[in-house]
Design a protein around this motif. Sequence first.
Motif, mmCIF file in Angstrom:
data_model
loop_
_atom_site.group_PDB
_atom_site.id
_atom_site.type_symbol
_atom_site.label_atom_id
_atom_site.label_comp_id
_atom_site.label_asym_id
_atom_site.label_seq_id
_atom_site.Cartn_x
_atom_site.Cartn_y
_atom_site.Cartn_z
ATOM 1 N N TYR A 18 49.954 30.108 -3.671
ATOM 2 C CA TYR A 18 50.307 30.727 -4.956
ATOM 3 C C TYR A 18 49.063 31.216 -5.689
ATOM 4 O O TYR A 18 48.078 30.488 -5.825
ATOM 5 C CB TYR A 18 51.046 29.729 -5.848
ATOM 6 N N SER A 19 49.126 32.429 -6.191
ATOM 7 C CA SER A 19 48.048 32.939 -7.053
ATOM 8 C C SER A 19 48.350 32.513 -8.487
ATOM 9 O O SER A 19 49.502 32.213 -8.831
ATOM 10 C CB SER A 19 47.967 34.464 -6.975
ATOM 11 N N PRO B 121 37.830 23.694 -10.773
ATOM 12 C CA PRO B 121 36.706 23.511 -9.852
ATOM 13 C C PRO B 121 36.241 22.052 -9.709
ATOM 14 O O PRO B 121 35.637 21.709 -8.697
ATOM 15 C CB PRO B 121 35.601 24.388 -10.445
ATOM 16 N N LYS B 122 36.534 21.188 -10.674
ATOM 17 C CA LYS B 122 36.097 19.793 -10.589
ATOM 18 C C LYS B 122 37.047 18.915 -9.787
ATOM 19 O O LYS B 122 36.762 17.754 -9.534
ATOM 20 C CB LYS B 122 35.917 19.217 -11.990
ATOM 21 N N ALA B 123 38.179 19.445 -9.370
ATOM 22 C CA ALA B 123 39.127 18.669 -8.568
ATOM 23 C C ALA B 123 38.529 18.397 -7.189
ATOM 24 O O ALA B 123 37.773 19.203 -6.651
ATOM 25 C CB ALA B 123 40.447 19.423 -8.432
ATOM 26 N N LYS B 124 38.893 17.248 -6.617
ATOM 27 C CA LYS B 124 38.403 16.857 -5.297
ATOM 28 C C LYS B 124 38.851 17.841 -4.217
ATOM 29 O O LYS B 124 38.117 18.170 -3.301
ATOM 30 C CB LYS B 124 38.922 15.453 -4.981
ATOM 31 N N PHE B 125 40.099 18.305 -4.321
ATOM 32 C CA PHE B 125 40.662 19.286 -3.406
ATOM 33 C C PHE B 125 41.058 20.518 -4.223
ATOM 34 O O PHE B 125 41.349 20.400 -5.407
ATOM 35 C CB PHE B 125 41.890 18.712 -2.688
ATOM 36 N N PRO B 126 41.094 21.707 -3.618
ATOM 37 C CA PRO B 126 41.443 22.914 -4.383
ATOM 38 C C PRO B 126 42.764 22.739 -5.152
ATOM 39 O O PRO B 126 43.775 22.329 -4.581
ATOM 40 C CB PRO B 126 41.576 23.985 -3.298
ATOM 41 N N ALA B 127 42.707 23.023 -6.448
ATOM 42 C CA ALA B 127 43.872 22.820 -7.304
ATOM 43 C C ALA B 127 43.801 23.747 -8.507
ATOM 44 O O ALA B 127 42.767 24.334 -8.804
ATOM 45 C CB ALA B 127 43.939 21.367 -7.769
ATOM 46 N N TYR B 128 44.945 23.846 -9.174
ATOM 47 C CA TYR B 128 45.039 24.533 -10.458
ATOM 48 C C TYR B 128 45.344 23.522 -11.551
ATOM 49 O O TYR B 128 45.959 22.487 -11.292
ATOM 50 C CB TYR B 128 46.194 25.553 -10.460
ATOM 51 N N GLN B 129 44.951 23.860 -12.767
ATOM 52 C CA GLN B 129 45.404 23.152 -13.957
ATOM 53 C C GLN B 129 46.559 23.977 -14.526
ATOM 54 O O GLN B 129 46.403 25.163 -14.789
ATOM 55 C CB GLN B 129 44.290 23.048 -14.998
ATOM 56 N N LEU B 130 47.712 23.327 -14.691
ATOM 57 C CA LEU B 130 48.900 24.011 -15.179
ATOM 58 C C LEU B 130 49.282 23.513 -16.562
ATOM 59 O O LEU B 130 49.159 22.322 -16.856
ATOM 60 C CB LEU B 130 50.083 23.759 -14.243
ATOM 61 N N LYS C 134 53.373 20.106 -21.201
ATOM 62 C CA LYS C 134 52.643 19.065 -20.477
ATOM 63 C C LYS C 134 51.674 19.712 -19.498
ATOM 64 O O LYS C 134 51.915 20.798 -18.986
ATOM 65 C CB LYS C 134 53.600 18.142 -19.718
ATOM 66 N N ASN C 135 50.570 18.993 -19.230
ATOM 67 C CA ASN C 135 49.566 19.430 -18.271
ATOM 68 C C ASN C 135 49.838 18.810 -16.912
ATOM 69 O O ASN C 135 50.329 17.681 -16.821
ATOM 70 C CB ASN C 135 48.169 18.990 -18.715
ATOM 71 N N SER C 136 49.467 19.537 -15.870
ATOM 72 C CA SER C 136 49.560 18.997 -14.522
ATOM 73 C C SER C 136 48.475 19.621 -13.666
ATOM 74 O O SER C 136 48.109 20.782 -13.857
ATOM 75 C CB SER C 136 50.930 19.302 -13.906
ATOM 76 N N SER C 137 47.972 18.843 -12.729
ATOM 77 C CA SER C 137 47.073 19.353 -11.705
ATOM 78 C C SER C 137 47.901 19.504 -10.441
ATOM 79 O O SER C 137 48.641 18.601 -10.064
ATOM 80 C CB SER C 137 45.929 18.366 -11.467
ATOM 81 N N ALA C 138 47.792 20.661 -9.784
ATOM 82 C CA ALA C 138 48.615 20.900 -8.593
ATOM 83 C C ALA C 138 47.783 21.553 -7.492
ATOM 84 O O ALA C 138 47.105 22.556 -7.733
ATOM 85 C CB ALA C 138 49.807 21.784 -8.954
ATOM 86 N N GLN C 139 47.868 20.981 -6.303
ATOM 87 C CA GLN C 139 47.149 21.507 -5.138
ATOM 88 C C GLN C 139 48.017 22.565 -4.451
ATOM 89 O O GLN C 139 48.544 22.351 -3.367
ATOM 90 C CB GLN C 139 46.805 20.371 -4.184
ATOM 91 N N ILE C 140 48.145 23.693 -5.106
ATOM 92 C CA ILE C 140 49.031 24.763 -4.621
ATOM 93 C C ILE C 140 48.296 26.094 -4.491
ATOM 94 O O ILE C 140 48.919 27.154 -4.465
ATOM 95 C CB ILE C 140 50.265 24.907 -5.544
ATOM 96 N N THR C 141 46.982 26.039 -4.371
ATOM 97 C CA THR C 141 46.177 27.256 -4.354
ATOM 98 C C THR C 141 46.336 28.065 -3.071
ATOM 99 O O THR C 141 46.081 29.269 -3.070
ATOM 100 C CB THR C 141 44.686 26.927 -4.557
ATOM 101 N N ASN C 142 46.759 27.436 -1.978
ATOM 102 C CA ASN C 142 46.888 28.164 -0.706
ATOM 103 C C ASN C 142 48.020 29.179 -0.722
ATOM 104 O O ASN C 142 47.903 30.246 -0.139
ATOM 105 C CB ASN C 142 47.121 27.199 0.457
ATOM 106 N N LYS D 238 56.854 31.046 -13.829
ATOM 107 C CA LYS D 238 57.667 30.498 -12.744
ATOM 108 C C LYS D 238 58.266 29.170 -13.195
ATOM 109 O O LYS D 238 57.581 28.323 -13.748
ATOM 110 C CB LYS D 238 56.818 30.279 -11.495
ATOM 111 N N GLN D 239 59.573 29.017 -12.974
ATOM 112 C CA GLN D 239 60.212 27.735 -13.269
ATOM 113 C C GLN D 239 59.971 26.781 -12.111
ATOM 114 O O GLN D 239 60.040 27.169 -10.938
ATOM 115 C CB GLN D 239 61.710 27.902 -13.496
ATOM 116 N N ILE D 240 59.657 25.532 -12.466
ATOM 117 C CA ILE D 240 59.364 24.508 -11.464
ATOM 118 C C ILE D 240 60.160 23.247 -11.790
ATOM 119 O O ILE D 240 60.791 23.134 -12.849
ATOM 120 C CB ILE D 240 57.854 24.186 -11.405
#
Length: 113
Positions: A56-57, A27-36, A46-54, A64-66
């Motif tokens: 992916y649930s 919720p603190k991200a500037k644009f909708p994102a997940y913490q992965l 490793k941690n990553s922030s990804a703007q993939i909310t539109n 999921k492999q990325i």
Amino acid sequence: MKKEITFEDFQKVDIRIGTIIKVNDFPKAKFPAYQLKIDFGALGVKNSSAQITNLYSKEELVNKQITAVVNFKKKQIANFFSECLVLGIYNSKNEVVLLQSSTIEIKNGEQVS
């Protein structure tokens, strides 16, 4: 097209396969994102922030492999440190579609070449 690079430039980028093991809202991200949290095998988690909310649930992302760049410097996003860059492509609606391996599971931490 971006500026031409040498093969040596490309060799500096460390792209690996990993499996998402945990997804949280960000919720603190500037644009909708997940913490992965992503498991890269011998490289660790490793941690990553990804703007993939539109597209992916949270539930469909777990296990999921990325594909991700793992040798970036940590980047602080709000109160979170992103340690890798998950790779994707913008579709015609400006949504990020994740790059992923084929349907064959690949060992976490394998390097893309």
